[in-house]
Scaffold this motif. Structure first.
Motif, PDB file in Angstrom:
ATOM      1  N   GLN A 319      39.232  -6.797 -19.241  1.00  0.00           N
ATOM      2  CA  GLN A 319      38.762  -8.104 -19.688  1.00  0.00           C
ATOM      3  C   GLN A 319      39.369  -8.473 -21.040  1.00  0.00           C
ATOM      4  N   TRP A 320      39.606  -7.445 -21.874  1.00  0.00           N
ATOM      5  CA  TRP A 320      40.157  -7.692 -23.207  1.00  0.00           C
ATOM      6  C   TRP A 320      41.641  -7.366 -23.288  1.00  0.00           C
ATOM      7  N   GLY A 321      42.310  -7.352 -22.146  1.00  0.00           N
ATOM      8  CA  GLY A 321      43.768  -7.276 -22.150  1.00  0.00           C
ATOM      9  C   GLY A 321      44.351  -5.890 -22.230  1.00  0.00           C
ATOM     10  N   PHE A 322      43.531  -4.837 -22.066  1.00  0.00           N
ATOM     11  CA  PHE A 322      44.040  -3.469 -22.122  1.00  0.00           C
ATOM     12  C   PHE A 322      44.298  -2.990 -20.695  1.00  0.00           C
ATOM     13  N   SER A 323      45.539  -3.084 -20.236  1.00  0.00           N
ATOM     14  CA  SER A 323      45.858  -2.714 -18.869  1.00  0.00           C
ATOM     15  C   SER A 323      46.101  -1.218 -18.708  1.00  0.00           C
ATOM     16  N   HIS A 324      46.408  -0.511 -19.797  1.00  0.00           N
ATOM     17  CA  HIS A 324      46.656   0.939 -19.755  1.00  0.00           C
ATOM     18  C   HIS A 324      45.420   1.632 -20.302  1.00  0.00           C
ATOM     19  N   LEU A 325      44.603   2.215 -19.417  1.00  0.00           N
ATOM     20  CA  LEU A 325      43.321   2.773 -19.843  1.00  0.00           C
ATOM     21  C   LEU A 325      43.487   3.982 -20.749  1.00  0.00           C
ATOM     22  N   GLY A 326      44.554   4.753 -20.550  1.00  0.00           N
ATOM     23  CA  GLY A 326      44.774   5.906 -21.423  1.00  0.00           C
ATOM     24  C   GLY A 326      45.028   5.486 -22.860  1.00  0.00           C
ATOM     25  N   ARG A 327      45.870   4.453 -23.032  1.00  0.00           N
ATOM     26  CA  ARG A 327      46.145   3.965 -24.385  1.00  0.00           C
ATOM     27  C   ARG A 327      44.903   3.313 -24.994  1.00  0.00           C
ATOM     28  N   PHE A 328      44.140   2.598 -24.151  1.00  0.00           N
ATOM     29  CA  PHE A 328      42.892   2.005 -24.640  1.00  0.00           C
ATOM     30  C   PHE A 328      41.949   3.092 -25.149  1.00  0.00           C
ATOM     31  N   ALA A 329      41.788   4.172 -24.365  1.00  0.00           N
ATOM     32  CA  ALA A 329      40.875   5.247 -24.763  1.00  0.00           C
ATOM     33  C   ALA A 329      41.333   5.910 -26.058  1.00  0.00           C
ATOM     34  N   ALA A 330      42.660   6.104 -26.194  1.00  0.00           N
ATOM     35  CA  ALA A 330      43.173   6.732 -27.416  1.00  0.00           C
ATOM     36  C   ALA A 330      42.941   5.840 -28.630  1.00  0.00           C
ATOM     37  N   ALA A 331      43.218   4.543 -28.499  1.00  0.00           N
ATOM     38  CA  ALA A 331      42.998   3.616 -29.610  1.00  0.00           C
ATOM     39  C   ALA A 331      41.509   3.519 -29.946  1.00  0.00           C
ATOM     40  N   TYR A 332      40.684   3.537 -28.913  1.00  0.00           N
ATOM     41  CA  TYR A 332      39.229   3.463 -29.125  1.00  0.00           C
ATOM     42  C   TYR A 332      38.722   4.682 -29.889  1.00  0.00           C
ATOM     43  N   ARG A 333      39.182   5.862 -29.474  1.00  0.00           N
ATOM     44  CA  ARG A 333      38.750   7.081 -30.167  1.00  0.00           C
ATOM     45  C   ARG A 333      39.211   7.085 -31.618  1.00  0.00           C
ATOM     46  N   ASP A 334      40.442   6.621 -31.880  1.00  0.00           N
ATOM     47  CA  ASP A 334      40.943   6.559 -33.255  1.00  0.00           C
ATOM     48  C   ASP A 334      40.063   5.664 -34.120  1.00  0.00           C
ATOM     49  N   SER A 335      39.542   4.579 -33.532  1.00  0.00           N
ATOM     50  CA  SER A 335      38.758   3.615 -34.316  1.00  0.00           C
ATOM     51  C   SER A 335      37.287   3.995 -34.414  1.00  0.00           C
ATOM     52  N   TYR A 336      36.722   4.573 -33.332  1.00  0.00           N
ATOM     53  CA  TYR A 336      35.270   4.759 -33.295  1.00  0.00           C
ATOM     54  C   TYR A 336      34.842   6.230 -33.187  1.00  0.00           C
ATOM     55  N   GLY A 337      35.794   7.149 -33.110  1.00  0.00           N
ATOM     56  CA  GLY A 337      35.474   8.560 -33.151  1.00  0.00           C
ATOM     57  C   GLY A 337      34.825   9.108 -31.901  1.00  0.00           C
ATOM     58  N   THR A 338      34.850   8.352 -30.826  1.00  0.00           N
ATOM     59  CA  THR A 338      34.292   8.811 -29.556  1.00  0.00           C
ATOM     60  C   THR A 338      35.033   8.110 -28.424  1.00  0.00           C
ATOM     61  N   SER A 339      34.745   8.482 -27.214  1.00  0.00           N
ATOM     62  CA  SER A 339      35.432   7.857 -26.085  1.00  0.00           C
ATOM     63  C   SER A 339      34.676   6.603 -25.641  1.00  0.00           C
ATOM     64  N   PRO A 340      35.367   5.652 -25.023  1.00  0.00           N
ATOM     65  CA  PRO A 340      34.660   4.479 -24.500  1.00  0.00           C
ATOM     66  C   PRO A 340      33.634   4.862 -23.434  1.00  0.00           C
ATOM     67  N   ALA A 341      33.928   5.882 -22.626  1.00  0.00           N
ATOM     68  CA  ALA A 341      32.974   6.303 -21.596  1.00  0.00           C
ATOM     69  C   ALA A 341      31.684   6.824 -22.233  1.00  0.00           C
ATOM     70  N   GLU A 342      31.824   7.571 -23.315  1.00  0.00           N
ATOM     71  CA  GLU A 342      30.642   8.091 -24.001  1.00  0.00           C
ATOM     72  C   GLU A 342      29.820   6.952 -24.594  1.00  0.00           C
ATOM     73  N   THR A 343      30.492   5.942 -25.151  1.00  0.00           N
ATOM     74  CA  THR A 343      29.772   4.774 -25.694  1.00  0.00           C
ATOM     75  C   THR A 343      28.998   4.082 -24.592  1.00  0.00           C
ATOM     76  N   LEU A 344      29.596   3.928 -23.424  1.00  0.00           N
ATOM     77  CA  LEU A 344      28.926   3.266 -22.313  1.00  0.00           C
ATOM     78  C   LEU A 344      27.723   4.075 -21.838  1.00  0.00           C
ATOM     79  N   ARG A 345      27.853   5.402 -21.813  1.00  0.00           N
ATOM     80  CA  ARG A 345      26.762   6.248 -21.307  1.00  0.00           C
ATOM     81  C   ARG A 345      25.582   6.319 -22.274  1.00  0.00           C
ATOM     82  N   THR A 346      25.861   6.243 -23.597  1.00  0.00           N
ATOM     83  CA  THR A 346      24.826   6.465 -24.606  1.00  0.00           C
ATOM     84  C   THR A 346      24.385   5.186 -25.269  1.00  0.00           C
ATOM     85  N   ARG A 347      24.522   4.074 -24.616  1.00  0.00           N
ATOM     86  CA  ARG A 347      24.168   2.786 -25.182  1.00  0.00           C
ATOM     87  C   ARG A 347      22.680   2.749 -25.574  1.00  0.00           C
TER      88      ARG A 347
END
Length: 347
Positions: A319-347
């Motif tokens: 939805q936000w233009g990240f077509s490569h999920l691996g790169r999205f996950a790496a950039a997300y972890r660099d910024s927020y210190g966790t994985s996007p999947a973990e953020t979704l699970r622990t909302r």
């Protein structure tokens, strides 16, 4: 890769989702599998898909001939996997689009614009748009990227500030081995996504990101006016007011396909001046700043989403233009210190 049996032809052309029925806008994918053992039929199919050419087959082999191609088209993006099991000499008409070939097997000799390349497995070649070429192709197995020249010139303007009228490719071979490897990895990723029968239809934003990824990788890998030009900032470079207008535009349009030219117009300056201003005042580029905004929006949506109701990391990333999920996950972890999947699970 498992090739289809000779004589088969299949087309899969999903329709767009109906917004009135609650579906999200999508870009349809057209997938085609074509196999023939008839040489004339193979050449006719190649002409329909690629460009007109004159062909001569020096000798017919005793073993059966096979032409086997799998194609997917998503908007203006074309991706192909082709196998052709004999030798052909050809002379083409001018090629009216950007055509890059990644050789997986066989041998190719390509001559165009005063340059000649001998290609084997692992090599890349870009056919200069608007130029005819001559060549000999023997038992080849290739992956192909097709893009309209307009998509590439737009990317050159957006990322490098090169005016479309000034853009041209200046060679058929990659600039360096690392860049060739980068382009191969990019194409492999695009093929894996687009040729997967289970692949979801891309949203307009994700589709635009795929086009930009393919075009930018091609510009970065092959010599062109964009990568060989030297930028010298001139008088009247953009200042803080321009930055404020640009950032406001990026914030407002983060969910849409955005180019550097769009941002520069909104900020009332030129692309090169805008690039220089962002480097000077924010130590970044406009498009990198846009990616940070999109990452923050994805983080917000992951925090608010409920996986029990079908929310997924992939859907939010696309939805936000990240077509490569691996790169999205790496950039997300660099910024927020966790994985996007973990953020979704622990909302």
């Amino acid at each position: 890769m498992q090739f289809a049996r000779p004589g088969t032809l299949s087309v899969v052309e999903p329709s767009e989702a109906d917004p009135a029925a609650g579906g999200d806008p999508v870009v349809p994918l057209r997938r085609t599998v074509y196999v023939t053992s008839n040489l004339d039929e193979a050449h006719d199919a190649m002409r329909r898909t690629y460009f007109d050419f004159d062909a001569r087959v020096p000798s017919r082999r005793s073993r059966p001939f096979t032409y086997d191609v799998r194609t997917v088209e998503s908007g203006v993006l074309g991706l192909d996997r082709m196998r052709y099991s004999t030798t052909m000499d050809l002379t083409t008409e001018p090629v009216g689009y950007v055509h890059v070939t990644y050789v997986l097997g066989g041998r190719l000799t390509i001559r165009a614009a005063g340059e000649q390349l001998q290609l084997t497995a692992g090599d890349l070649v870009l056919v200069p748009p608007g130029q005819p070429f001559q060549g000999r192709l023997s038992d080849f197995d290739v992956r192909i990227l097709r893009l309209p020249l307009s998509a590439v010139t737009q990317a050159a303007a957006a990322r490098w500030g090169t005016a479309p009228a000034d853009f041209a490719f200046r060679g058929m071979a990659p600039i360096s081995a690392p860049l060739a490897r980068y382009w191969r990895e990019t194409l492999t990723y695009l093929h894996r996504v687009a040729l997967n029968p289970e692949a979801a239809l891309p949203s307009p934003t994700a589709h635009s990101a795929m086009i930009e990824l393919a075009a930018a990788a091609t510009i970065a890998t092959f010599p062109s006016a964009a990568t060989t030009a030297v930028y010298l900032p001139g008088p009247g470079d953009a200042g803080p007011g321009t930055i404020r207008r640009a950032v406001a535009y990026l914030e407002e349009h983060a969910a849409e396909p955005v180019t550097l030219a769009d941002v520069a117009t909104a900020a009332r300056t030129g692309p090169r001046g805008l690039q220089a201003a962002f480097r000077r005042h924010l130590d970044t580029t406009p498009m990198a700043h846009l990616r940070r905004i999109r990452l923050a929006r994805a983080h917000r949506d992951l925090l608010a989403a409920d996986p029990a109701h079908g929310a997924t990391v992939g859907a939010i990333a696309r939805q936000w233009g990240f077509s490569h999920l691996g790169r999205f996950a790496a950039a997300y972890r660099d910024s927020y210190g966790t994985s996007p999947a973990e953020t979704l699970r622990t909302r």
